[in-house]
Design a protein around this motif. Sequence first.
Motif, PDB file in Angstrom:
ATOM      1  N   ILE A 289       0.855  -1.177   0.000  1.00  0.00           N
ATOM      2  CA  ILE A 289       0.000   0.000   0.000  1.00  0.00           C
ATOM      3  C   ILE A 289       0.894   1.231   0.000  1.00  0.00           C
ATOM      4  CG2 ILE A 289      -1.710   1.342   1.290  1.00  0.00           C
ATOM      5  CD1 ILE A 289      -2.665  -1.282   2.543  1.00  0.00           C
ATOM      6  N   ILE A 290       0.616   2.164  -0.908  1.00  0.00           N
ATOM      7  CA  ILE A 290       1.344   3.436  -0.942  1.00  0.00           C
ATOM      8  C   ILE A 290       0.329   4.553  -0.775  1.00  0.00           C
ATOM      9  CG2 ILE A 290       2.896   4.944  -2.234  1.00  0.00           C
ATOM     10  CD1 ILE A 290       3.817   2.502  -3.810  1.00  0.00           C
ATOM     11  N   LEU A 291       0.595   5.436   0.176  1.00  0.00           N
ATOM     12  CA  LEU A 291      -0.296   6.558   0.451  1.00  0.00           C
ATOM     13  C   LEU A 291       0.331   7.850  -0.052  1.00  0.00           C
ATOM     14  CD1 LEU A 291      -2.695   8.010   1.748  1.00  0.00           C
ATOM     15  CD2 LEU A 291      -1.511   7.843   3.955  1.00  0.00           C
TER      16      LEU A 291
ATOM     17  N   ASN B 285      -2.013  10.221   9.957  1.00  0.00           N
ATOM     18  CA  ASN B 285      -1.796   9.304   8.829  1.00  0.00           C
ATOM     19  C   ASN B 285      -0.562   8.445   9.037  1.00  0.00           C
ATOM     20  OD1 ASN B 285      -4.087  10.238   7.535  1.00  0.00           O
ATOM     21  ND2 ASN B 285      -2.978  11.753   6.326  1.00  0.00           N
ATOM     22  N   ILE B 286       0.470   9.000   9.659  1.00  0.00           N
ATOM     23  CA  ILE B 286       1.645   8.193   9.991  1.00  0.00           C
ATOM     24  C   ILE B 286       1.262   7.099  10.980  1.00  0.00           C
ATOM     25  CG2 ILE B 286       3.889   8.247  11.168  1.00  0.00           C
ATOM     26  CD1 ILE B 286       4.314  11.017   9.897  1.00  0.00           C
ATOM     27  N   HIS B 287       0.377   7.429  11.917  1.00  0.00           N
ATOM     28  CA  HIS B 287      -0.086   6.430  12.887  1.00  0.00           C
ATOM     29  C   HIS B 287      -0.850   5.297  12.203  1.00  0.00           C
ATOM     30  CE1 HIS B 287       0.633   7.990  17.083  1.00  0.00           C
ATOM     31  NE2 HIS B 287       1.114   8.964  16.332  1.00  0.00           N
ATOM     32  N   LEU B 288      -1.470   5.562  11.064  1.00  0.00           N
ATOM     33  CA  LEU B 288      -2.198   4.519  10.352  1.00  0.00           C
ATOM     34  C   LEU B 288      -1.291   3.360   9.962  1.00  0.00           C
ATOM     35  CD1 LEU B 288      -4.506   6.518   7.880  1.00  0.00           C
ATOM     36  CD2 LEU B 288      -5.169   5.375  10.000  1.00  0.00           C
ATOM     37  N   LEU B 289      -0.014   3.636   9.769  1.00  0.00           N
ATOM     38  CA  LEU B 289       0.915   2.595   9.340  1.00  0.00           C
ATOM     39  C   LEU B 289       0.950   1.426  10.316  1.00  0.00           C
ATOM     40  CD1 LEU B 289       3.903   4.806   8.098  1.00  0.00           C
ATOM     41  CD2 LEU B 289       2.180   3.664   6.692  1.00  0.00           C
TER      42      LEU B 289
ATOM     43  N   GLN C  48       1.738  -7.722   8.104  1.00  0.00           N
ATOM     44  CA  GLN C  48       3.046  -7.558   7.457  1.00  0.00           C
ATOM     45  C   GLN C  48       2.921  -7.030   6.028  1.00  0.00           C
ATOM     46  OE1 GLN C  48       5.487 -11.081   7.838  1.00  0.00           O
ATOM     47  NE2 GLN C  48       5.190 -11.214  10.045  1.00  0.00           N
ATOM     48  N   THR C  49       1.891  -6.231   5.808  1.00  0.00           N
ATOM     49  CA  THR C  49       1.732  -5.577   4.511  1.00  0.00           C
ATOM     50  C   THR C  49       2.697  -4.404   4.416  1.00  0.00           C
ATOM     51  OG1 THR C  49      -0.616  -6.138   4.497  1.00  0.00           O
ATOM     52  CG2 THR C  49       0.103  -4.438   2.961  1.00  0.00           C
ATOM     53  N   THR C  50       3.439  -4.324   3.350  1.00  0.00           N
ATOM     54  CA  THR C  50       4.357  -3.206   3.154  1.00  0.00           C
ATOM     55  C   THR C  50       3.551  -1.943   2.895  1.00  0.00           C
ATOM     56  OG1 THR C  50       6.060  -4.650   2.218  1.00  0.00           O
ATOM     57  CG2 THR C  50       6.225  -2.297   1.731  1.00  0.00           C
ATOM     58  N   CYS C  51       3.742  -0.933   3.744  1.00  0.00           N
ATOM     59  CA  CYS C  51       3.009   0.325   3.614  1.00  0.00           C
ATOM     60  C   CYS C  51       3.979   1.491   3.656  1.00  0.00           C
ATOM     61  CB  CYS C  51       1.975   0.486   4.734  1.00  0.00           C
ATOM     62  SG  CYS C  51       0.632  -0.693   4.670  1.00  0.00           S
ATOM     63  N   THR C  52       3.761   2.438   2.776  1.00  0.00           N
ATOM     64  CA  THR C  52       4.647   3.594   2.664  1.00  0.00           C
ATOM     65  C   THR C  52       3.822   4.849   2.439  1.00  0.00           C
ATOM     66  OG1 THR C  52       6.218   2.134   1.519  1.00  0.00           O
ATOM     67  CG2 THR C  52       6.718   4.470   1.526  1.00  0.00           C
TER      68      THR C  52
ATOM     69  N   ASN D  42       9.765  13.019   0.911  1.00  0.00           N
ATOM     70  CA  ASN D  42       9.956  11.979   1.914  1.00  0.00           C
ATOM     71  C   ASN D  42       9.284  10.672   1.528  1.00  0.00           C
ATOM     72  OD1 ASN D  42      11.018  13.810   4.285  1.00  0.00           O
ATOM     73  ND2 ASN D  42       9.189  14.823   3.496  1.00  0.00           N
ATOM     74  N   ARG D  43       9.843   9.596   2.073  1.00  0.00           N
ATOM     75  CA  ARG D  43       9.237   8.271   1.988  1.00  0.00           C
ATOM     76  C   ARG D  43       9.291   7.678   3.388  1.00  0.00           C
ATOM     77  NH1 ARG D  43      11.621   4.565  -2.600  1.00  0.00           N
ATOM     78  NH2 ARG D  43      13.490   4.652  -1.288  1.00  0.00           N
ATOM     79  N   ILE D  44       8.130   7.331   3.936  1.00  0.00           N
ATOM     80  CA  ILE D  44       8.027   6.949   5.345  1.00  0.00           C
ATOM     81  C   ILE D  44       7.412   5.571   5.465  1.00  0.00           C
ATOM     82  CG2 ILE D  44       7.075   7.581   7.604  1.00  0.00           C
ATOM     83  CD1 ILE D  44       6.785  10.453   6.501  1.00  0.00           C
ATOM     84  N   ARG D  45       8.025   4.733   6.276  1.00  0.00           N
ATOM     85  CA  ARG D  45       7.442   3.423   6.565  1.00  0.00           C
ATOM     86  C   ARG D  45       7.648   3.110   8.052  1.00  0.00           C
ATOM     87  NH1 ARG D  45      11.284   0.186   2.561  1.00  0.00           N
ATOM     88  NH2 ARG D  45      11.370   2.256   1.675  1.00  0.00           N
ATOM     89  N   LEU D  46       6.901   2.153   8.551  1.00  0.00           N
ATOM     90  CA  LEU D  46       6.997   1.740   9.948  1.00  0.00           C
ATOM     91  C   LEU D  46       7.326   0.257   9.976  1.00  0.00           C
ATOM     92  CD1 LEU D  46       6.538   2.510  12.972  1.00  0.00           C
ATOM     93  CD2 LEU D  46       4.158   1.783  12.659  1.00  0.00           C
ATOM     94  N   ILE D  47       8.363  -0.115  10.725  1.00  0.00           N
ATOM     95  CA  ILE D  47       8.797  -1.514  10.752  1.00  0.00           C
ATOM     96  C   ILE D  47       8.829  -2.033  12.191  1.00  0.00           C
ATOM     97  CG2 ILE D  47      10.148  -1.232   8.638  1.00  0.00           C
ATOM     98  CD1 ILE D  47      12.685  -1.284  10.380  1.00  0.00           C
TER      99      ILE D  47
END
Length: 214
Positions: free
Chosen positions: A98-100, A114-118, A125-129, A135-140
């Motif tokens: 998913i890319i937002l 929206n960052i909290h939505l990650l 374990q869906t890759t979300c960015t 910027n490109r932001i992800r949560l791991i």
Amino acid sequence: MKQQRVLIYSGGALGAWALEDTQLGDIYVGADRGALFLVQNGIRPNIALGDFDSVNETELNLIRLNSEELLTCDPVLKDYSDTEMAFSWALDQKPQEIILYGGLGTRFDHSLANIHLLSQALPSQTTCTIVDSHNRIRLINQSTRLQRSNRFSHVSLLPFTSKVTGITLQGFQYPLHQATLTIGQSLGVSNRIIEPFAHIEIDQGQLLVIESID
């Protein structure tokens, strides 16, 4: 088998850059004014949803005529933001990624929400960015490999939980070994990837990975 990507276009900052990485087979979701952005750029959303309080009647009709599906809700009685509604819909599709776009902008409260939505994507374990023009932001919450990017030169690591332990960085200008980051620290800000690929290992916690142009 997960194969498709879901691209969400929300009502924050958008531009031509948000259309540069589209691929055949992508699913397009327009959240409120993000749906108008897609339609105005010749893309038919697979679904447009939200309260549409940021568009006028003419624009809403344009969205309605050029979307495969339209879901509207009351702007006062709804419990979730338009972007969260779109994000939840996207997760239900069980995509590979998913890319937002348009998730960041001048409203810091919306950007932070929206960052909290990650975090909602971590159990599956869906890759979300989240991507904007800089910027490109992800949560791991598990070990992750990053490819060095010509566009995003800086990488910052910020704890999303109160503490992230066992952080080991390989392929970075400033490596770490079994380090701990806690809320309020800036130790992980402005690193660089110096190898073709870099590796982030963590034992426990959730870590924001923010790649930036400048």
